[in-house]
Design a protein around this motif. Structure first.
Motif, short mmCIF file in Angstrom:
data_model
loop_
_atom_site.label_atom_id
_atom_site.label_comp_id
_atom_site.label_asym_id
_atom_site.label_seq_id
_atom_site.Cartn_x
_atom_site.Cartn_y
_atom_site.Cartn_z
N PHE A 141 -24.68 28.46 -45.54
CA PHE A 141 -26.10 29.44 -45.41
C PHE A 141 -26.24 30.02 -44.28
O PHE A 141 -26.40 29.19 -43.31
CB PHE A 141 -27.36 28.47 -45.96
N ASN A 142 -26.15 31.21 -44.03
CA ASN A 142 -26.61 31.76 -42.35
C ASN A 142 -27.97 32.36 -42.50
O ASN A 142 -28.21 33.23 -43.51
CB ASN A 142 -25.49 33.04 -42.45
N PHE A 143 -28.70 32.08 -41.47
CA PHE A 143 -30.14 32.31 -41.64
C PHE A 143 -30.33 33.51 -40.61
O PHE A 143 -29.85 33.56 -39.52
CB PHE A 143 -30.94 31.25 -41.21
N ALA A 144 -31.41 34.65 -41.00
CA ALA A 144 -31.56 35.57 -40.00
C ALA A 144 -33.33 35.73 -40.24
O ALA A 144 -33.44 35.78 -41.32
CB ALA A 144 -30.88 36.72 -40.39
N ILE A 145 -33.80 36.38 -39.09
CA ILE A 145 -35.17 36.45 -39.02
C ILE A 145 -35.08 38.08 -39.13
O ILE A 145 -34.32 38.63 -38.28
CB ILE A 145 -36.05 36.14 -37.87
N VAL A 146 -35.89 38.71 -40.03
CA VAL A 146 -35.90 40.24 -40.15
C VAL A 146 -37.48 40.58 -39.82
O VAL A 146 -38.33 40.11 -40.30
CB VAL A 146 -35.46 40.80 -41.38
N PHE A 147 -37.53 41.41 -38.66
CA PHE A 147 -38.83 41.80 -38.35
C PHE A 147 -39.30 43.16 -38.01
O PHE A 147 -37.90 43.90 -37.73
CB PHE A 147 -39.30 40.94 -37.04
N THR A 148 -40.25 43.69 -37.87
CA THR A 148 -40.56 45.10 -37.58
C THR A 148 -40.33 45.36 -35.98
O THR A 148 -40.65 44.67 -35.16
CB THR A 148 -41.98 45.51 -37.87
N ASP A 149 -39.63 46.42 -35.86
CA ASP A 149 -39.06 47.01 -34.50
C ASP A 149 -40.23 47.49 -34.12
O ASP A 149 -40.81 48.75 -34.55
CB ASP A 149 -37.82 47.94 -34.58
N LEU A 150 -41.02 47.25 -32.97
CA LEU A 150 -42.21 47.74 -32.35
C LEU A 150 -41.87 49.11 -31.56
O LEU A 150 -42.64 49.72 -31.19
CB LEU A 150 -42.90 46.92 -31.47
N LYS A 151 -40.44 49.35 -31.18
CA LYS A 151 -40.08 50.26 -30.24
C LYS A 151 -39.66 51.69 -31.07
O LYS A 151 -39.79 52.64 -30.59
CB LYS A 151 -39.11 49.79 -29.46
N ARG A 152 -39.22 51.39 -32.44
CA ARG A 152 -38.89 52.45 -33.22
C ARG A 152 -39.13 52.03 -34.64
O ARG A 152 -39.06 51.04 -34.99
CB ARG A 152 -37.21 52.85 -33.01
N PRO A 153 -39.17 53.18 -35.65
CA PRO A 153 -39.47 52.74 -36.90
C PRO A 153 -38.17 52.01 -37.42
O PRO A 153 -37.17 51.99 -37.23
CB PRO A 153 -39.62 54.12 -37.51
N GLY A 154 -38.67 51.04 -38.45
CA GLY A 154 -37.63 50.26 -39.11
C GLY A 154 -37.73 48.68 -38.91
O GLY A 154 -38.85 48.33 -38.07
N TYR A 155 -36.72 48.01 -38.88
CA TYR A 155 -36.59 46.48 -38.95
C TYR A 155 -35.40 46.22 -37.96
O TYR A 155 -34.43 47.07 -37.86
CB TYR A 155 -36.30 45.96 -40.14
N ARG A 156 -35.60 45.10 -37.36
CA ARG A 156 -34.43 44.41 -36.66
C ARG A 156 -33.97 43.22 -37.07
O ARG A 156 -34.88 42.52 -37.92
CB ARG A 156 -34.81 44.34 -35.30
N VAL A 157 -32.94 42.55 -36.91
CA VAL A 157 -32.48 41.25 -37.62
C VAL A 157 -31.97 40.53 -36.44
O VAL A 157 -31.31 41.04 -35.39
CB VAL A 157 -31.46 41.50 -38.46
N LYS A 158 -32.45 39.08 -36.30
CA LYS A 158 -31.72 38.12 -35.49
C LYS A 158 -31.39 36.89 -36.16
O LYS A 158 -31.93 36.31 -36.96
CB LYS A 158 -33.09 37.87 -34.50
N GLU A 159 -30.04 36.84 -36.12
CA GLU A 159 -29.29 35.63 -36.76
C GLU A 159 -29.74 34.32 -35.85
O GLU A 159 -29.84 34.24 -34.75
CB GLU A 159 -27.95 35.63 -36.90
N ILE A 160 -30.11 33.32 -36.82
CA ILE A 160 -30.77 32.29 -35.91
C ILE A 160 -30.02 30.95 -35.94
O ILE A 160 -29.96 30.14 -35.41
CB ILE A 160 -32.31 31.96 -36.37
N GLY A 161 -29.24 30.79 -37.43
CA GLY A 161 -28.41 29.62 -37.35
C GLY A 161 -27.60 29.55 -38.84
O GLY A 161 -27.93 30.44 -39.55
N SER A 162 -27.04 28.50 -38.86
CA SER A 162 -26.38 28.14 -40.36
C SER A 162 -26.31 26.69 -40.57
O SER A 162 -26.48 25.79 -39.88
CB SER A 162 -25.02 28.69 -40.23
N THR A 163 -26.26 26.57 -41.96
CA THR A 163 -26.06 25.10 -42.54
C THR A 163 -25.06 25.04 -43.57
O THR A 163 -24.49 26.26 -43.89
CB THR A 163 -27.28 24.51 -42.99
N MET A 164 -24.82 24.14 -44.11
CA MET A 164 -23.56 23.95 -45.20
C MET A 164 -24.09 22.77 -46.17
O MET A 164 -24.34 21.68 -45.49
CB MET A 164 -22.40 23.48 -44.54
N SER A 165 -23.96 23.09 -47.38
CA SER A 165 -24.16 22.07 -48.38
C SER A 165 -23.40 20.82 -48.27
O SER A 165 -22.08 21.01 -48.24
CB SER A 165 -24.07 22.47 -49.79
N GLY A 166 -23.87 19.48 -48.13
CA GLY A 166 -22.98 18.40 -47.98
C GLY A 166 -22.25 18.05 -46.57
O GLY A 166 -21.73 17.10 -46.56
#
Length: 128
Positions: free
Chosen positions: A62-87
């Motif tokens: 599982f690879n996690f990312a936060i997606v947020f509104t870009d305040l400097k230009r229209p659209g979204y930005r993504v920030k990968e934050i970490g990962s986990t694995m089952s078991g």
């Protein structure tokens, strides 16, 4: 105890995050789980596995990312934050949304990679 919030969670089962233009189209998840700002990535992994039984297999990544509104230009930005694995225990398991500056209104994008398939290389540099 931290107050719960509605998480807008997007998942894929191909190991890749969504493209940023997909968020602009107004596509929203069909079911949003409740979470907390102090929820760990491991706890969020458990929530995902409740909804997607195929993600329960040992070795699922599982690879996690936060997606947020870009305040400097229209659209979204993504920030990968970490990962986990089952078991398997990992270094990112205890990471919280709050520690990664998640804000109410942000989206959580989770790229799920089935076991025995290598996850795509991350653009995020790891401090190893």
């Amino acid at each position: 105890q931290t107050c719960p919030l509605l998480l807008r969670v997007f998942t894929t089962n191909n190991g890749r995050h969504h493209r940023m233009d997909e968020f602009s189209r107004g596509n929203v998840p069909s079911s949003d789980p409740w979470g907390r700002m102090d929820a760990t990535l491991k706890e969020l992994t458990s929530l995902v596995k409740e909804v997607y039984p195929e993600a329960r297999k040992k070795g699922t990544h599982f690879n996690f990312a936060i997606v947020f509104t870009d305040l400097k230009r229209p659209g979204y930005r993504v920030k990968e934050i970490g990962s986990t694995m089952s078991g398997r225990k990992g270094t990112d398991d205890s990471m919280t949304l709050q520690s990664q500056k998640f804000q109410i209104g942000d989206y959580l994008d989770i790229a799920i990679t089935p076991p025995n398939r290598a996850p795509p290389p991350s653009s995020r540099m790891r401090p190893y």
